[in-house]
Design a protein around this motif. Structure first.
Motif, PDB file in Angstrom:
ATOM      1  N   MET A 128       1.021  -1.177   0.019  1.00  0.00           N
ATOM      2  CA  MET A 128      -0.094   0.062   0.035  1.00  0.00           C
ATOM      3  C   MET A 128       0.845   1.547  -0.030  1.00  0.00           C
ATOM      4  O   MET A 128       1.854   1.188   0.644  1.00  0.00           O
ATOM      5  N   PRO A 129       0.510   2.325  -0.766  1.00  0.00           N
ATOM      6  CA  PRO A 129       1.197   3.377  -0.863  1.00  0.00           C
ATOM      7  C   PRO A 129       1.602   4.137   0.652  1.00  0.00           C
ATOM      8  O   PRO A 129       0.658   4.084   1.402  1.00  0.00           O
ATOM      9  N   ASP A 130       2.699   4.922   0.820  1.00  0.00           N
ATOM     10  CA  ASP A 130       2.971   5.259   2.090  1.00  0.00           C
ATOM     11  C   ASP A 130       1.992   6.338   2.552  1.00  0.00           C
ATOM     12  O   ASP A 130       1.645   6.846   3.541  1.00  0.00           O
ATOM     13  N   ALA A 131       1.291   7.033   1.456  1.00  0.00           N
ATOM     14  CA  ALA A 131       0.601   8.172   1.506  1.00  0.00           C
ATOM     15  C   ALA A 131      -0.816   7.893   2.306  1.00  0.00           C
ATOM     16  O   ALA A 131      -1.499   8.758   2.878  1.00  0.00           O
ATOM     17  N   ILE A 132      -1.207   6.613   2.037  1.00  0.00           N
ATOM     18  CA  ILE A 132      -2.343   6.186   3.048  1.00  0.00           C
ATOM     19  C   ILE A 132      -1.999   5.443   4.202  1.00  0.00           C
ATOM     20  O   ILE A 132      -1.385   4.456   4.054  1.00  0.00           O
ATOM     21  N   ASN A 133      -2.241   6.099   5.151  1.00  0.00           N
ATOM     22  CA  ASN A 133      -1.648   5.743   6.658  1.00  0.00           C
ATOM     23  C   ASN A 133      -2.733   4.940   7.526  1.00  0.00           C
ATOM     24  O   ASN A 133      -2.676   5.457   8.644  1.00  0.00           O
ATOM     25  N   LEU A 134      -3.411   4.286   7.046  1.00  0.00           N
ATOM     26  CA  LEU A 134      -4.277   3.557   8.052  1.00  0.00           C
ATOM     27  C   LEU A 134      -3.668   2.609   8.827  1.00  0.00           C
ATOM     28  O   LEU A 134      -2.836   1.707   8.392  1.00  0.00           O
ATOM     29  N   PRO A 135      -4.256   2.413  10.009  1.00  0.00           N
ATOM     30  CA  PRO A 135      -3.570   1.423  11.042  1.00  0.00           C
ATOM     31  C   PRO A 135      -3.637  -0.054  10.722  1.00  0.00           C
ATOM     32  O   PRO A 135      -4.858  -0.495   9.972  1.00  0.00           O
ATOM     33  N   ASP A 136      -2.839  -0.773  10.298  1.00  0.00           N
ATOM     34  CA  ASP A 136      -2.557  -2.078  10.140  1.00  0.00           C
ATOM     35  C   ASP A 136      -3.878  -3.031  11.036  1.00  0.00           C
ATOM     36  O   ASP A 136      -4.516  -3.899  10.407  1.00  0.00           O
ATOM     37  N   HIS A 137      -3.776  -2.662  12.302  1.00  0.00           N
ATOM     38  CA  HIS A 137      -4.853  -3.718  12.945  1.00  0.00           C
ATOM     39  C   HIS A 137      -6.096  -3.534  12.541  1.00  0.00           C
ATOM     40  O   HIS A 137      -7.055  -4.140  12.701  1.00  0.00           O
ATOM     41  N   TRP A 138      -6.383  -2.191  12.235  1.00  0.00           N
ATOM     42  CA  TRP A 138      -7.667  -1.767  11.533  1.00  0.00           C
ATOM     43  C   TRP A 138      -8.052  -2.350  10.362  1.00  0.00           C
ATOM     44  O   TRP A 138      -9.067  -2.876  10.157  1.00  0.00           O
ATOM     45  N   LEU A 139      -7.247  -2.321   9.398  1.00  0.00           N
ATOM     46  CA  LEU A 139      -7.330  -2.927   8.188  1.00  0.00           C
ATOM     47  C   LEU A 139      -7.558  -4.450   8.238  1.00  0.00           C
ATOM     48  O   LEU A 139      -8.307  -5.119   7.491  1.00  0.00           O
ATOM     49  N   GLU A 140      -6.755  -4.864   9.088  1.00  0.00           N
ATOM     50  CA  GLU A 140      -6.750  -6.562   9.302  1.00  0.00           C
ATOM     51  C   GLU A 140      -7.943  -7.108   9.823  1.00  0.00           C
ATOM     52  O   GLU A 140      -8.411  -8.142   9.736  1.00  0.00           O
ATOM     53  N   GLY A 141      -8.644  -6.047  10.446  1.00  0.00           N
ATOM     54  CA  GLY A 141     -10.008  -6.403  10.938  1.00  0.00           C
ATOM     55  C   GLY A 141     -11.232  -6.396  10.069  1.00  0.00           C
ATOM     56  O   GLY A 141     -12.155  -6.666  10.599  1.00  0.00           O
ATOM     57  N   LEU A 142     -10.817  -5.841   8.971  1.00  0.00           N
ATOM     58  CA  LEU A 142     -11.998  -5.478   8.188  1.00  0.00           C
ATOM     59  C   LEU A 142     -12.319  -7.069   7.428  1.00  0.00           C
ATOM     60  O   LEU A 142     -11.388  -7.733   7.146  1.00  0.00           O
ATOM     61  N   ASP A 143     -13.537  -6.969   6.848  1.00  0.00           N
ATOM     62  CA  ASP A 143     -14.016  -8.232   5.959  1.00  0.00           C
ATOM     63  C   ASP A 143     -13.729  -7.500   4.559  1.00  0.00           C
ATOM     64  O   ASP A 143     -14.400  -6.863   4.082  1.00  0.00           O
ATOM     65  N   SER A 144     -12.723  -8.227   3.859  1.00  0.00           N
ATOM     66  CA  SER A 144     -12.094  -7.486   2.703  1.00  0.00           C
ATOM     67  C   SER A 144     -13.624  -7.668   1.398  1.00  0.00           C
ATOM     68  O   SER A 144     -13.431  -6.535   0.794  1.00  0.00           O
ATOM     69  N   ARG A 145     -14.182  -8.658   1.511  1.00  0.00           N
ATOM     70  CA  ARG A 145     -15.168  -8.525   0.389  1.00  0.00           C
ATOM     71  C   ARG A 145     -16.060  -7.600   0.580  1.00  0.00           C
ATOM     72  O   ARG A 145     -16.627  -6.732  -0.343  1.00  0.00           O
ATOM     73  N   SER A 146     -16.645  -7.447   1.782  1.00  0.00           N
ATOM     74  CA  SER A 146     -17.724  -6.589   1.832  1.00  0.00           C
ATOM     75  C   SER A 146     -17.309  -5.011   1.958  1.00  0.00           C
ATOM     76  O   SER A 146     -17.823  -3.952   1.499  1.00  0.00           O
ATOM     77  N   SER A 147     -15.964  -4.693   2.262  1.00  0.00           N
ATOM     78  CA  SER A 147     -15.159  -3.393   2.233  1.00  0.00           C
ATOM     79  C   SER A 147     -15.108  -2.962   0.998  1.00  0.00           C
ATOM     80  O   SER A 147     -15.331  -1.931   0.542  1.00  0.00           O
ATOM     81  N   PHE A 148     -14.859  -3.990   0.070  1.00  0.00           N
ATOM     82  CA  PHE A 148     -14.476  -3.664  -1.299  1.00  0.00           C
ATOM     83  C   PHE A 148     -15.801  -3.408  -2.118  1.00  0.00           C
ATOM     84  O   PHE A 148     -15.864  -2.397  -3.076  1.00  0.00           O
ATOM     85  N   ALA A 149     -16.766  -4.266  -1.793  1.00  0.00           N
ATOM     86  CA  ALA A 149     -18.135  -4.130  -2.518  1.00  0.00           C
ATOM     87  C   ALA A 149     -18.713  -2.593  -2.046  1.00  0.00           C
ATOM     88  O   ALA A 149     -19.260  -2.087  -2.814  1.00  0.00           O
ATOM     89  N   ALA A 150     -18.442  -2.299  -1.053  1.00  0.00           N
ATOM     90  CA  ALA A 150     -19.002  -0.976  -0.559  1.00  0.00           C
ATOM     91  C   ALA A 150     -18.191   0.279  -1.228  1.00  0.00           C
ATOM     92  O   ALA A 150     -18.877   1.297  -1.663  1.00  0.00           O
ATOM     93  N   LEU A 151     -16.748   0.043  -1.460  1.00  0.00           N
ATOM     94  CA  LEU A 151     -16.044   1.103  -1.956  1.00  0.00           C
ATOM     95  C   LEU A 151     -16.608   1.189  -3.536  1.00  0.00           C
ATOM     96  O   LEU A 151     -16.773   2.212  -4.021  1.00  0.00           O
ATOM     97  N   LEU A 152     -16.871   0.079  -4.314  1.00  0.00           N
ATOM     98  CA  LEU A 152     -17.247   0.155  -5.655  1.00  0.00           C
ATOM     99  C   LEU A 152     -18.517   0.676  -5.701  1.00  0.00           C
ATOM    100  O   LEU A 152     -19.024   1.541  -6.720  1.00  0.00           O
TER     101      LEU A 152
END
Length: 438
Positions: A1-25
């Protein structure tokens, strides 16, 4: 992930990637963007992208939209009204958990540039449009243009390598026109078009009585091009006995006409061209190694048109504009299906073939729109999927590694060509090359 996006790793690891990606789309549907997998299949084409381009490409990503690297560029494509639309594209590769490319995502924005057949192409992002008669805005050609500029300032012998129809003579002419010899003659000889005897006479001339039919002295191109540039096309076809004579001209700057008894000075700059590898010709004994080194002081390789897909639309409209100027027929629009066929075509004959296709369309069609029915027969023939003729067989991991290495050697490190030789997609080849550490 680019350095300019500085979201906490523990928060990102706790996300459901499928639903998060679908919401973003879902939130970004108004934006024009798309996602492809590593095989360049379209996984998602946003409604915004469909509105901007006027179409959905289907499963296979069009050549101009392929994502092979992180880039920011301007690309030409067919717009909703059938004209040429220039888009700004920001593309990023996506990676899987092992660090291998898994596809890519790209954002499209309008560049406020719509070109029609009657308009002169506009420069985009500093890319070249017309360099000494060579039409291109491809990044692959920028290095070629720079080498031409630099070589033109010297007297070095140049060897141009490229497929038939790729524009080798245009490169030679550009070198001449940019050099100090520009006011002297530029002459071209195709070494494959004449028999050995006729070619020797055409190159070096002959004196009266040198052979039957030699009723007067004849000046060869080395003499007629005095002070200028001589372009030797298909130099790999030069017979071995003439190779020795050409080597002497380069080394000694003089030559003997056929049947002559005195040497004549030669103040000529040589630019040679071939579609073959001279190194391979040397290995097979068909070309002198010492002559090869004399000719390829400055080697220039012209990429085939299939490796600079962004030039296809530009060239199409360039040749249409040339024919429009003759007032026989005016084309200001291309049917979307016809344009898709033109963009997807492999172009084995390169720019010369594209030029001939446009001339064919002007000859057989009428009206302001170029239609699919006005393209040559090969565009309507059913496509067959067959392995590449030179594809290397891949079996065990060790054989696969050796084959990939051989493909890289044969292509001189050009990944697109190496992937074709190995019978793989570019993304698969890149991944396996990284896996084997090649």
């Amino acid at each position: 992930m680019p350095d300019a996006i500085n979201l906490p790793d523990h928060w990102l690891e706790g996300l459901d990637s499928r639903s998060s990606f679908a919401a973003l789309l879902e939130l970004c549907q108004t934006l024009a963007f798309y996602i492809v997998d590593r095989e360049q299949n379209v996984l998602y084409w946003s409604p915004g992208a469909e509105r901007l381009t006027g179409s959905h490409p289907g499963k296979t990503c069009p050549p101009e939209f392929r994502i092979d690297a992180d880039v920011q560029e301007a690309i030409p494509t067919l717009g909703p009204n059938g004209g040429l639309l220039t888009l700004r594209r920001s593309a990023r590769l996506l990676y899987d958990r092992h660090g291998d490319p898994a596809g890519g995502i790209a954002l499209l924005t309008p560049a406020d540039t719509v070109e029609t057949a009657a308009e002169k192409p506009r420069a985009t992002s500093g890319r070249e449009q017309n360099f000494q008669g060579i039409i291109s805005r491809s990044p692959a050609m920028r290095n070629v243009f720079q080498i031409i500029r630099n070589a033109a300032e010297t007297e070095a012998t140049v060897l141009v390598r490229g497929e038939s129809g790729s524009g080798k003579e245009l490169v030679a002419k550009a070198i001449h026109d940019l050099s100090a010899r520009r006011d002297a003659p530029f002459l071209a000889v195709n070494c494959a078009a004449l028999s050995a005897n006729l070619l020797e006479s055409e190159l070096f001339g002959h004196v009266r009585g040198a052979f039957t039919g030699a009723i007067k002295d004849h000046k060869g191109v080395f003499q007629r091009a005095e002070g200028g540039t001589l372009f030797l096309d298909e130099v790999a076809e030069l017979p071995l006995e003439l190779q020795a004579k050409l080597l002497r001209v380069i080394q000694e700057r003089n030559f003997m006409p056929v049947g002559g008894d005195r040497m004549i000075g030669a103040d000529v700059r040589i630019v040679a061209a071939t579609h073959r590898s001279l190194r391979e010709e040397v290995k097979t004994g068909h070309f002198r190694e010492d002559l090869m080194y004399r000719l390829r002081v400055v080697p220039i390789f012209i990429p085939p048109l299939r490796e600079r897909r962004e030039d296809i639309s530009l060239l199409i409209w360039h040749f249409i504009a040339q024919h429009n100027a003759r007032k026989f027929r005016q084309i200001d629009k291309i049917d979307p299906q016809a344009m898709r066929l033109l963009l997807d075509y492999h172009w084995p004959g390169n720019v010369r073939e594209l030029q001939n296709v446009i001339e064919y369309a002007f000859a057989v069609g009428r009206g302001a729109t170029l239609r699919q029915t006005e393209l040559p027969p090969e565009f309507s023939e059913p496509k067959t999927i067959a392995p590449a003729a030179n594809a290397l067989p891949l079996r065990s991991p060790e054989q696969e590694k050796q084959a990939i290495g051989e493909a890289l050697r044969q292509s001189h490190g050009r990944v697109t060509e190496a992937a074709r030789l190995a019978g793989m997609s570019r993304a698969t080849f890149w991944r396996k090359r990284k896996h084997y550490g090649l």
